[in-house]
Design a protein around this motif. Structure first.
Motif, PDB file in Angstrom:
ATOM      1  N   LYS A 213     -11.649   2.413  -3.271  1.00  0.00           N
ATOM      2  CA  LYS A 213     -10.761   2.667  -4.410  1.00  0.00           C
ATOM      3  C   LYS A 213     -11.596   3.137  -5.592  1.00  0.00           C
ATOM      4  O   LYS A 213     -12.794   2.845  -5.669  1.00  0.00           O
TER       5      LYS A 213
ATOM      6  N   ALA B 281      -7.191  -3.469  -7.201  1.00  0.00           N
ATOM      7  CA  ALA B 281      -6.466  -2.224  -6.977  1.00  0.00           C
ATOM      8  C   ALA B 281      -5.216  -2.220  -7.839  1.00  0.00           C
ATOM      9  O   ALA B 281      -4.568  -3.257  -8.020  1.00  0.00           O
TER      10      ALA B 281
ATOM     11  N   SER C 289      -7.163   1.659 -11.343  1.00  0.00           N
ATOM     12  CA  SER C 289      -8.023   1.589 -10.170  1.00  0.00           C
ATOM     13  C   SER C 289      -7.186   1.952  -8.958  1.00  0.00           C
ATOM     14  O   SER C 289      -6.291   1.207  -8.561  1.00  0.00           O
TER      15      SER C 289
ATOM     16  N   PRO D 206      -6.315   2.820  -5.110  1.00  0.00           N
ATOM     17  CA  PRO D 206      -6.676   2.736  -3.695  1.00  0.00           C
ATOM     18  C   PRO D 206      -6.652   4.126  -3.061  1.00  0.00           C
ATOM     19  O   PRO D 206      -5.766   4.931  -3.348  1.00  0.00           O
TER      20      PRO D 206
ATOM     21  N   HIS E 163      -3.579   0.715   1.113  1.00  0.00           N
ATOM     22  CA  HIS E 163      -4.422  -0.384   1.581  1.00  0.00           C
ATOM     23  C   HIS E 163      -3.583  -1.523   2.174  1.00  0.00           C
ATOM     24  O   HIS E 163      -4.074  -2.646   2.312  1.00  0.00           O
TER      25      HIS E 163
END
Length: 343
Positions: free
Chosen positions: A169, A239, A251, A253, A283
């Motif tokens: 990520k 994430a 952030s 993924p 994810h």
């Protein structure tokens, strides 16, 4: 600041006061914009936070105001948000919030939380991490492209040492994070040792591009593998977490095939909801896996036995650890006539 609004989050009502308070002045994004962002990606960020003791990075007056890390569960936290009792390196302890419902994330946003920092453990076993987290941190003179090159080699290292699979990520800045789900049977010290072994193997393969040097004066224009992010009480932004930068990045993924062409600035609170609606949580299958660290710990043992590569320095606020070298800046040690590598 406008009248309070109520948001429905997976069946729970979360009240948001001062919804028009500006959190990101450059673009005029408000507290309500942040809360609606988290409402849109709630299933994804809950997957990243579920049952994990979580530190809140709070900006009650937006990114230009004062901010702080909230480690203890906030006062007035609803009884439907559980906690876990965790111990810090200092020996002190606290009860931290452990999100188990999507609404917990939006509730935290009401109090100015931008970034969520989950521990790599679950609340039913806070002594044994279930994630190995590798932080590829670009140093001055490097950027995301350099982190991408290191990540490609990292992927190969993980596969070669135990058939490990990582989930990448963006950091929300220039770096990359790679998380590996692991069996929760190793201590924080052992997981950190595995992270050091990964970093040293990368360093051997890419000596001009990667470093594990703790002291900034020794890193140069290379990607720093921040092994201390695996130390107890050190955490990495989850994430989907919003980062406190002017354009409100998140952030993000990624799938491995996206890593080389991704542009971190493209992922923010206005663009991620559409990506999430289209692709879902890329994810989502992380929790279906749990890998062993035996091969990496064997590598760490060989590094020490064959090359004399033992432990590396801990952060300054940590107590002195067995086998740790002196925490003396190399230039200062040389000036004092000491060996910087001496224990």
């Amino acid at each position: 600041m406008g009248e309070a609004v109520e948001l429905d989050v997976a069946g729970r009502t979360v009240r948001l006061s001062s919804p028009d308070k500006v959190f990101f002045p450059e673009h005029g994004y408000t507290k309500l914009d942040v809360a609606r962002y988290y409402q849109a990606v709630a299933p994804g960020i809950l997957r990243a936070l579920r049952e994990r003791p979580t530190t809140l990075e709070r900006y009650p007056d937006g990114i230009d105001g004062e901010w702080f890390y909230q480690k203890r569960a906030p006062r007035g936290m609803p009884d439907w948000i559980p906690t876990a009792h965790i111990t810090f390196p200092s020996g002190r302890s606290a009860d931290e919030m452990c999100p188990t419902e999507q609404a917990a994330v939006v509730w935290a946003a009401q109090y100015g939380t931008l970034t969520f920092h989950p521990w790599p453990v679950r609340r039913d076993d806070v002594e044994h991490p279930d994630e190995l987290r590798i932080d590829l941190d670009p140093q001055p003179g490097t950027d995301y492209t350099d982190a991408v090159r290191a990540a490609g080699e990292l992927r190969a290292v993980l596969d070669e040492f135990g058939g490990l699979r990582g989930w990448p990520k963006t950091s929300g800045g220039r770096g990359l994070h790679v998380f590996v789900p692991i069996e929760p049977r190793w201590t924080f010290t052992q997981v950190r040792r595995a992270a050091i072994a990964v970093g040293r193997e990368l360093e051997r393969r890419m000596p001009e591009q990667v470093t594990t040097k703790w002291w900034k004066e020794e890193r140069g224009a290379r990607i720093f593998v921040d092994y201390n992010q695996t130390a107890r009480d050190r955490t990495i932004a989850s994430a989907y977490s919003v980062r406190p930068r002017p354009h409100a990045p998140v952030s993000a993924p990624l799938r491995w095939e996206e890593v080389p062409t991704a542009r971190p600035r493209d992922f923010d609170i206005t663009t991620m909801p559409a990506r999430f609606a289209e692709a879902g949580d890329v994810h989502a299958d992380m929790d279906d896996h749990a890998y062993a660290l035996d091969a990496l710990l064997d590598l760490a043992a060989r590094d020490e036995r064959d090359h004399g590569l033992g432990d590396l320095p801990y952060p300054p606020e940590y107590p002195k650890m067995p086998g740790e070298p002196k925490r003396v800046q190399p230039s200062r040690a040389r000036a004092a006539g000491q060996d910087p590598a001496a224990s």
